[in-house]
Design a protein around this motif. Structure first.
Motif, PDB file in Angstrom:
ATOM      1  N   LEU A 125       0.820  -1.217   0.000  1.00  0.00           N
ATOM      2  CA  LEU A 125       0.000   0.000   0.000  1.00  0.00           C
ATOM      3  C   LEU A 125       0.851   1.263   0.000  1.00  0.00           C
ATOM      4  O   LEU A 125       0.306   2.366   0.084  1.00  0.00           O
ATOM      5  CB  LEU A 125      -0.921   0.022   1.230  1.00  0.00           C
ATOM      6  N   THR A 128       1.375   5.379  -2.490  1.00  0.00           N
ATOM      7  CA  THR A 128       0.977   6.781  -2.376  1.00  0.00           C
ATOM      8  C   THR A 128       1.697   7.427  -1.211  1.00  0.00           C
ATOM      9  O   THR A 128       1.963   6.781  -0.197  1.00  0.00           O
ATOM     10  CB  THR A 128      -0.542   6.912  -2.164  1.00  0.00           C
ATOM     11  N   MET A 131      -0.251   7.296   2.279  1.00  0.00           N
ATOM     12  CA  MET A 131      -0.231   6.006   2.956  1.00  0.00           C
ATOM     13  C   MET A 131       1.167   5.669   3.432  1.00  0.00           C
ATOM     14  O   MET A 131       1.351   5.098   4.511  1.00  0.00           O
ATOM     15  CB  MET A 131      -0.750   4.919   2.012  1.00  0.00           C
ATOM     16  N   SER A 200      -7.407   2.841   2.765  1.00  0.00           N
ATOM     17  CA  SER A 200      -6.842   2.600   1.433  1.00  0.00           C
ATOM     18  C   SER A 200      -7.565   1.467   0.719  1.00  0.00           C
ATOM     19  O   SER A 200      -7.767   1.513  -0.492  1.00  0.00           O
ATOM     20  CB  SER A 200      -5.344   2.270   1.546  1.00  0.00           C
ATOM     21  N   ARG A 203     -10.696   2.412  -1.114  1.00  0.00           N
ATOM     22  CA  ARG A 203     -10.517   3.220  -2.325  1.00  0.00           C
ATOM     23  C   ARG A 203      -9.944   2.432  -3.485  1.00  0.00           C
ATOM     24  O   ARG A 203      -9.637   2.998  -4.534  1.00  0.00           O
ATOM     25  CB  ARG A 203      -9.609   4.424  -2.019  1.00  0.00           C
ATOM     26  N   SER A 327      -4.018   1.552  -5.529  1.00  0.00           N
ATOM     27  CA  SER A 327      -4.387   2.651  -4.657  1.00  0.00           C
ATOM     28  C   SER A 327      -4.975   3.779  -5.478  1.00  0.00           C
ATOM     29  O   SER A 327      -4.556   4.041  -6.587  1.00  0.00           O
ATOM     30  CB  SER A 327      -3.175   3.158  -3.877  1.00  0.00           C
ATOM     31  N   ASN A 329      -5.539   7.659  -5.268  1.00  0.00           N
ATOM     32  CA  ASN A 329      -5.167   8.866  -4.538  1.00  0.00           C
ATOM     33  C   ASN A 329      -5.479  10.087  -5.406  1.00  0.00           C
ATOM     34  O   ASN A 329      -4.616  10.722  -5.954  1.00  0.00           O
ATOM     35  CB  ASN A 329      -3.684   8.821  -4.160  1.00  0.00           C
TER      36      ASN A 329
END
Length: 403
Positions: A125, A128, A131, A200, A203, A327, A329
């Protein structure tokens, strides 16, 4: 001269040593299976054995050692009433020395288990910045707490030997309330660790069923929190310590094994997809054909893969198993994938993997199914040892970049 035998409201010959041995054996067996499957999946199947995998192995080895000290402590009265231990002349200092070592190993395994989760989050994860920062902050908080508790447990008595030899001069930290503080702090840090990936995960650009399944797997960690809460009520021991300590030690080993097992489950999808082909959706694509050498690649290993649809639009294709996580973002989504391509040739070249790049996805990202993996030939296996002519249908993600 007559002697009197002390009377007890229980049978001093009762024993629950077998309960301790059975509980430890069952818990460690489950955790061993999970870790072994993780090692096979990560090291053999996808060849991406990383820091989080090493942490899981260390966590299990420490849990195994702690469990062995709990189980072997039955030789020194664990599971027997203290009155029986004294009557039989069993040296109590040996019991308390085994007890001390099991506590230290318990806290060491707990620390390694939490680090396993956090390293795993960073790997899958950490694409981003937000995160990545959250994981680093959690790593510092949880790491400092866990290491501090481990040091306090090791040096709970000064000198250390006073823990099992009360006749030595020195001081010891009272077991209560320290054990309660330790347990409460561990529960809080556990909750932080298990809550960390959920935002996370919600999303991710995956189908609803896949997303819920993924969240469910990661949420299994809260079962460990439940065990930790149950364990608290058994921390207070009476003077009959050799008898009362059985439930506490069993729940402690169960807590460790539960955490280790939950840490391993998210890494087993490639293995399950191989063992249970029904997990994949079958269909066929008349476009380009790809051979998937492995699944679950890390963010650190990525390659670009593109295809062209019937309208001539450029598309990016990736497999959820290869990408592990996606992810989201904001409007710009950055994904890294690792797929080996077979350009319709009859032989697969091991060195033909594409160069490793990042694939930036635009807004038009959709999840589809029905692709064809492998080149249809009549030969079952190539000289390189890779299968030919096997049609494997997987979910895939197509993206169209706006000009």
């Amino acid at each position: 001269m007559s002697t009197t035998t002390p009377e007890y409201d229980y049978d001093i010959y009762d024993s629950r040593s077998g309960v301790a041995i059975a509980a430890v054996s069952a818990c460690l067996s489950v955790a061993f299976t999970a870790v072994a499957l993780r090692v096979y999946t990560r090291a053999v199947m996808i060849r991406q054995f990383g820091a989080d995998d090493w942490a899981a192995v260390v966590a299990y080895l420490l849990a195994l050692a702690s469990g062995l000290f709990v189980a072997t402590n039955v030789m020194f009265g664990h599971g027997k009433h203290l009155a029986y231990v004294i009557q039989e002349g069993i040296p109590l200092w040996k019991y308390f020395r085994h007890f001390y070592i099991s506590i230290v190993l318990y806290n060491g395994s707990l620390t390694a288990t939490k680090l396993t989760f956090l390293l795993q989050y960073y790997r899958i994860l950490g694409g981003t910045g937000r995160m990545r920062k959250a994981v680093i902050v959690a790593f510092v908080i949880v790491g400092l707490w866990s290491v501090s508790q481990l040091l306090v447990v090791i040096f709970t008595c000064s000198p250390i030997e006073k823990f099992w030899n009360s006749d030595l001069p020195g001081t010891c930290i009272p077991n209560l309330p320290f054990w309660y503080i330790n347990a409460a702090g561990n529960i809080v840090t556990d909750i932080i660790v298990f809550l960390l990936p959920l935002p996370s995960l919600t999303r991710l650009n995956l189908r609803k069923g896949q997303k819920l399944g993924l969240i469910g797997v990661f949420s299994l960690g809260f079962f460990t929190c439940a065990i930790s809460v149950i364990r608290i009520q058994y921390l207070k021991l009476s003077t009959d310590v050799t008898w009362d300590n059985v439930p506490s030690s069993c729940w402690s080993i169960g807590e460790l094994c539960s955490g280790i097992t939950c840490a391993c489950l998210p890494t087993l999808r490639p293995l399950l997809a191989k063992v249970i082909p029904g997990m994949s959706i079958h269909s066929q694509s008349s476009q380009q054909k790809y051979y998937r050498r492995s699944t679950g690649r890390d963010f650190s290993n990525a390659s670009r893969l593109k295809s062209t649809d019937e309208n001539g639009s450029s598309r990016g294709i990736m497999y959820p198993e290869d990408l592990e996580m996606q992810s989201d973002n904001g409007s710009d989504k950055e994904i890294r994938i690792a797929v080996n391509r077979q350009d319709g040739s009859s032989n697969f070249n091991k060195d033909s993997s594409r160069s490793l790049d990042k694939l930036r996805l635009g807004l038009n990202t959709t999840v589809k199914t029905e692709i064809k993996v492998g080149t249809p030939t009549h030969g079952a296996w190539s000289q390189d040892g890779y299968p030919r002519g096997i049609e494997v249908k997987r979910d895939f993600i197509t993206t169209t970049r706006e000009s």
